[in-house]
Design a protein around this motif. Sequence first.
Motif, PDB file in Angstrom:
ATOM      1  N   LEU A  68       0.783  -1.193  -0.192  1.00 40.93           N
ATOM      2  CA  LEU A  68      -0.469   0.528   0.170  1.00 40.93           C
ATOM      3  C   LEU A  68       0.575   1.223   0.004  1.00 40.93           C
ATOM      4  CD1 LEU A  68      -2.955   1.009   0.753  1.00 40.93           C
ATOM      5  CD2 LEU A  68      -2.246   1.229   2.732  1.00 40.93           C
ATOM      6  N   LEU A  69       1.285   1.170   0.631  1.00 42.66           N
ATOM      7  CA  LEU A  69       2.554   2.732   0.781  1.00 42.66           C
ATOM      8  C   LEU A  69       3.109   2.259  -0.632  1.00 42.66           C
ATOM      9  CD1 LEU A  69       3.959   1.755   4.394  1.00 42.66           C
ATOM     10  CD2 LEU A  69       2.093   3.906   3.826  1.00 42.66           C
ATOM     11  N   ALA A  70       3.763   1.357  -1.191  1.00 43.29           N
ATOM     12  CA  ALA A  70       4.863   1.468  -1.933  1.00 43.29           C
ATOM     13  C   ALA A  70       4.343   2.348  -3.392  1.00 43.29           C
ATOM     14  CB  ALA A  70       5.866   0.641  -2.900  1.00 43.29           C
ATOM     15  N   GLU A  71       2.831   1.979  -3.449  1.00 43.45           N
ATOM     16  CA  GLU A  71       1.983   1.971  -4.439  1.00 43.45           C
ATOM     17  C   GLU A  71       1.073   3.086  -4.487  1.00 43.45           C
ATOM     18  OE1 GLU A  71      -0.336  -1.425  -5.391  1.00 43.45           O
ATOM     19  OE2 GLU A  71       1.915  -3.229  -5.484  1.00 43.45           O
ATOM     20  N   PHE A  87       6.337  11.193  -2.227  1.00 44.52           N
ATOM     21  CA  PHE A  87       7.512  12.164  -2.220  1.00 44.52           C
ATOM     22  C   PHE A  87       8.725  11.445  -2.259  1.00 44.52           C
ATOM     23  CE2 PHE A  87       3.331  11.079   0.058  1.00 44.52           C
ATOM     24  CZ  PHE A  87       3.516  12.753   0.804  1.00 44.52           C
ATOM     25  N   ALA A  88       9.060  11.526  -3.586  1.00 46.48           N
ATOM     26  CA  ALA A  88       9.861  10.922  -3.956  1.00 46.48           C
ATOM     27  C   ALA A  88      11.192  11.941  -3.736  1.00 46.48           C
ATOM     28  CB  ALA A  88       9.994  10.775  -5.777  1.00 46.48           C
ATOM     29  N   ALA A  89      11.513  13.117  -3.270  1.00 48.00           N
ATOM     30  CA  ALA A  89      12.273  13.679  -2.941  1.00 48.00           C
ATOM     31  C   ALA A  89      11.873  14.227  -1.390  1.00 48.00           C
ATOM     32  CB  ALA A  89      12.284  14.672  -4.176  1.00 48.00           C
ATOM     33  N   ILE A 110      18.851   8.950   6.011  1.00 49.36           N
ATOM     34  CA  ILE A 110      17.898   8.030   6.352  1.00 49.36           C
ATOM     35  C   ILE A 110      16.330   9.004   6.639  1.00 49.36           C
ATOM     36  CG2 ILE A 110      16.811   5.916   7.793  1.00 49.36           C
ATOM     37  CD1 ILE A 110      19.022   6.173   9.215  1.00 49.36           C
ATOM     38  N   GLY A 111      15.639   7.898   5.210  1.00 48.39           N
ATOM     39  CA  GLY A 111      14.755   9.490   3.963  1.00 48.39           C
ATOM     40  C   GLY A 111      13.404   8.397   4.347  1.00 48.39           C
ATOM     41  N   VAL A 158      -3.531  11.458   0.170  1.00 45.39           N
ATOM     42  CA  VAL A 158      -2.079  11.629   0.244  1.00 45.39           C
ATOM     43  C   VAL A 158      -2.062  12.630  -1.248  1.00 45.39           C
ATOM     44  CG1 VAL A 158      -0.124  10.521  -0.761  1.00 45.39           C
ATOM     45  CG2 VAL A 158      -2.341   9.533   0.952  1.00 45.39           C
ATOM     46  N   GLU A 159      -2.557  12.943  -2.292  1.00 47.01           N
ATOM     47  CA  GLU A 159      -1.819  13.728  -3.522  1.00 47.01           C
ATOM     48  C   GLU A 159      -2.119  15.244  -2.814  1.00 47.01           C
ATOM     49  OE1 GLU A 159      -3.758  12.250  -7.294  1.00 47.01           O
ATOM     50  OE2 GLU A 159      -2.631  14.736  -7.921  1.00 47.01           O
ATOM     51  N   SER A 160      -3.116  15.573  -2.301  1.00 46.86           N
ATOM     52  CA  SER A 160      -3.445  16.644  -2.276  1.00 46.86           C
ATOM     53  C   SER A 160      -1.913  16.979  -0.815  1.00 46.86           C
ATOM     54  CB  SER A 160      -5.331  17.139  -1.437  1.00 46.86           C
ATOM     55  OG  SER A 160      -5.158  18.060  -0.836  1.00 46.86           O
ATOM     56  N   PHE A 161      -2.419  16.526   0.105  1.00 40.71           N
ATOM     57  CA  PHE A 161      -1.195  16.526   1.062  1.00 40.71           C
ATOM     58  C   PHE A 161       0.341  16.338   0.836  1.00 40.71           C
ATOM     59  CE2 PHE A 161       1.257  14.700   4.295  1.00 40.71           C
ATOM     60  CZ  PHE A 161       1.324  15.843   4.906  1.00 40.71           C
ATOM     61  N   ALA A 162       0.704  15.647  -0.307  1.00 39.42           N
ATOM     62  CA  ALA A 162       1.726  16.689  -1.073  1.00 39.42           C
ATOM     63  C   ALA A 162       1.676  17.536  -1.763  1.00 39.42           C
ATOM     64  CB  ALA A 162       1.945  15.137  -1.835  1.00 39.42           C
ATOM     65  N   HIS A 163       0.725  17.890  -2.643  1.00 37.29           N
ATOM     66  CA  HIS A 163       1.072  18.944  -3.082  1.00 37.29           C
ATOM     67  C   HIS A 163       0.738  20.024  -2.258  1.00 37.29           C
ATOM     68  CE1 HIS A 163      -1.114  22.382  -5.554  1.00 37.29           C
ATOM     69  NE2 HIS A 163      -0.420  21.650  -6.101  1.00 37.29           N
ATOM     70  N   THR A 164       0.139  20.448  -1.418  1.00 31.94           N
ATOM     71  CA  THR A 164       0.592  21.560   0.274  1.00 31.94           C
ATOM     72  C   THR A 164       1.809  21.150   0.318  1.00 31.94           C
ATOM     73  OG1 THR A 164      -1.872  20.868   0.336  1.00 31.94           O
ATOM     74  CG2 THR A 164      -0.993  22.427   1.748  1.00 31.94           C
ATOM     75  N   LEU A 165       2.686  20.225   0.874  1.00 32.24           N
ATOM     76  CA  LEU A 165       3.459  19.702   1.136  1.00 32.24           C
ATOM     77  C   LEU A 165       4.679  20.690   0.044  1.00 32.24           C
ATOM     78  CD1 LEU A 165       2.946  18.833   3.916  1.00 32.24           C
ATOM     79  CD2 LEU A 165       4.778  17.065   3.303  1.00 32.24           C
ATOM     80  N   ILE A 166       4.466  20.452  -1.462  1.00 35.02           N
ATOM     81  CA  ILE A 166       5.473  20.316  -2.138  1.00 35.02           C
ATOM     82  C   ILE A 166       5.831  22.196  -1.772  1.00 35.02           C
ATOM     83  CG2 ILE A 166       5.504  20.713  -4.627  1.00 35.02           C
ATOM     84  CD1 ILE A 166       5.151  17.833  -4.047  1.00 35.02           C
ATOM     85  N   GLY A 167       4.348  22.538  -2.165  1.00 34.22           N
ATOM     86  CA  GLY A 167       4.047  24.585  -1.775  1.00 34.22           C
ATOM     87  C   GLY A 167       5.111  25.167  -1.505  1.00 34.22           C
TER      88      GLY A 167
END
Lengths: 341, 341
Positions: free
Chosen positions: B22-25, B31-33, B39-40, B118-127
């Motif tokens: 689930l986490l991998a897919e 959150f590639a970067a 250790i990330g 998760v996409e929405s969360f990631a987008h906000t973090l990246i911003g």
Amino acid sequence: MTSNENRISPLHGAGGEMMSRLLAEHVLPHFAASQVGRIGLSAMDDGATIALPTAGELVMTTDSHVVKPIFFPGGDIGKLAAAGTLNDLAVMGARPLALSLAVIIEEDFPISDIDRIVESFAHTLIGSQTPLICGDTKVMGRGEIDGIVINTTGLGIANPAISDAGAVPGDVIIVTGSMGDHGMALLAAREEFHLETELKSDVDSIWPMIRTILPIGGIHAMKDPTRGGLAAALNEMSGKSGTTIELTQSAIPIRDEVQALSDLLGISPLEVANEGKAVLIVDPALADQILETLQKHPLGRHAAIIGIVGTKFPGRVVMTTPVGGRRFLDMPLGDPVPRIC
Amino acid sequence: MTSNENRISPLHGAGGEMMSRLLAEHVLPHFAASQVGRIGLSAMDDGATIALPTAGELVMTTDSHVVKPIFFPGGDIGKLAAAGTLNDLAVMGARPLALSLAVIIEEDFPISDIDRIVESFAHTLIGSQTPLICGDTKVMGRGEIDGIVINTTGLGIANPAISDAGAVPGDVIIVTGSMGDHGMALLAAREEFHLETELKSDVDSIWPMIRTILPIGGIHAMKDPTRGGLAAALNEMSGKSGTTIELTQSAIPIRDEVQALSDLLGISPLEVANEGKAVLIVDPALADQILETLQKHPLGRHAAIIGIVGTKFPGRVVMTTPVGGRRFLDMPLGDPVPRIC
């Protein structure tokens, strides 16, 4: 509706006067000394500050705790939430700097249970000399959450951090005590099983023990075998390092009563959670010294060498059984016991 | 029972193979970067590391998010969880270093909704150029949790941190935009009200705006008016500093549609949550420069000076009404809207 002063109401999670009073009366008194920077827990600010350490790597870890039942033989969700995060820091080789505590509580939850849980949480933190510096309280309606869940996030400092991926062929594998205690105790405590046992969870902060071995060095990888138990932890450790972990089954410490219940239910004690143990993969030249040091600590009395790291089946865990056969110990699909932690 | 591949099963939270998949897919690809130390996130270790900053104070903050509904006009629980914690760091004057993400999900929750969140969360973090470095996933049974709740804990670095207690008589009070948008939009979106409005939550990370004013200096206190709204935030700020906050009601920016709904429901827009705003108490000599700089940022276009700090009623907030009367703006007992954030 008459509000009951002894139970949680939606206003306790609503950011106003009622929440302030709940925190002031039932939470803050347990954490009087919780300050590691200019702005601590008692400031009730948007966050807290920590003075910057002078050397090392910061380590951050987070866990939500949904254990059921919330009071169980050997502990409760408060002790588990503290120990779970302290232990994740400990197995990274990190001295805990600070923890956060975020609770979500069901409406009508007894405030007396909050008191027990917070006291247990605080006691565990104090035992590892760790301050609570920030928190959050939310309330959900009846039937929207089952009682209480707790998130703890920990910040620590390591020099350097120890990953779970550093196994090298020739290394020695050590566990700090008996396997399966937490999972089996929880299982036995579930109402649906109606089991009367003496089983107790091993839940505890292992930092006071781990700190005694860090100065020795030679720890190539370390992990706490929680969900999925020893089987999950070792499969991750062999998978990440591309090595083979070769276990001697008879060397793995398992309490008689844990083994008995396992046999009864057909659940392996190697696949259920531990909450007060670590598995270490160490330099063979230092293994005996690490083992002896662990055994001197009350939490490590039953520490044992359980195997070595080889190369024959990269990424796999192989176990020699008491009768001399060998089998793979696979990654569990999941923990057989839901809401174990 | 046939398991449905498109929905969450208990095994997705059980620490084994299913959880890893689930986490991998569904999580890691966003959150590639995400790495700020050796250790990330992708190491999937017991924690993650952060290289020690060279100067400043560490700031830690935590919030659980239980918002209902999880998708609402203007955002969702993912964006809220990211912004909520980034904003707590921002109002401490802290540049975000890293966030953690801990989710508790109900069995049978749609995995497609996880993807959106998760996409929405990631987008906000990246911003806000913030990495996610560690996380946790738990699953509770049907009826044990209402959908999904999310804890985010943030770590930032400030030089120095800004508390919410630093108001000094003579200071000027600024809000960065209109008040009450989040609370009123959520209220309107609740099924039980059957309201059709154009209201949208203001949920957003304010760090990109706050970073533009920090170099100016002169910010004596700062807070994000979430639960309990502006009324709760200002009462805390006056109470902690022992000052009087004197507001001019007509200067407080409130959208017409927010005011209209407030009037309809009898709920003050000053007592409901904002999720993309800050209230600042600043040195009068720098107030205009801070205001103009805020107004240049898209999130601060409607920033306004709403009052001053006095001494007459220590710890109280006094508001001059449009007709010239004066009244106390009290600490709300709680937020009138449950599960607002």
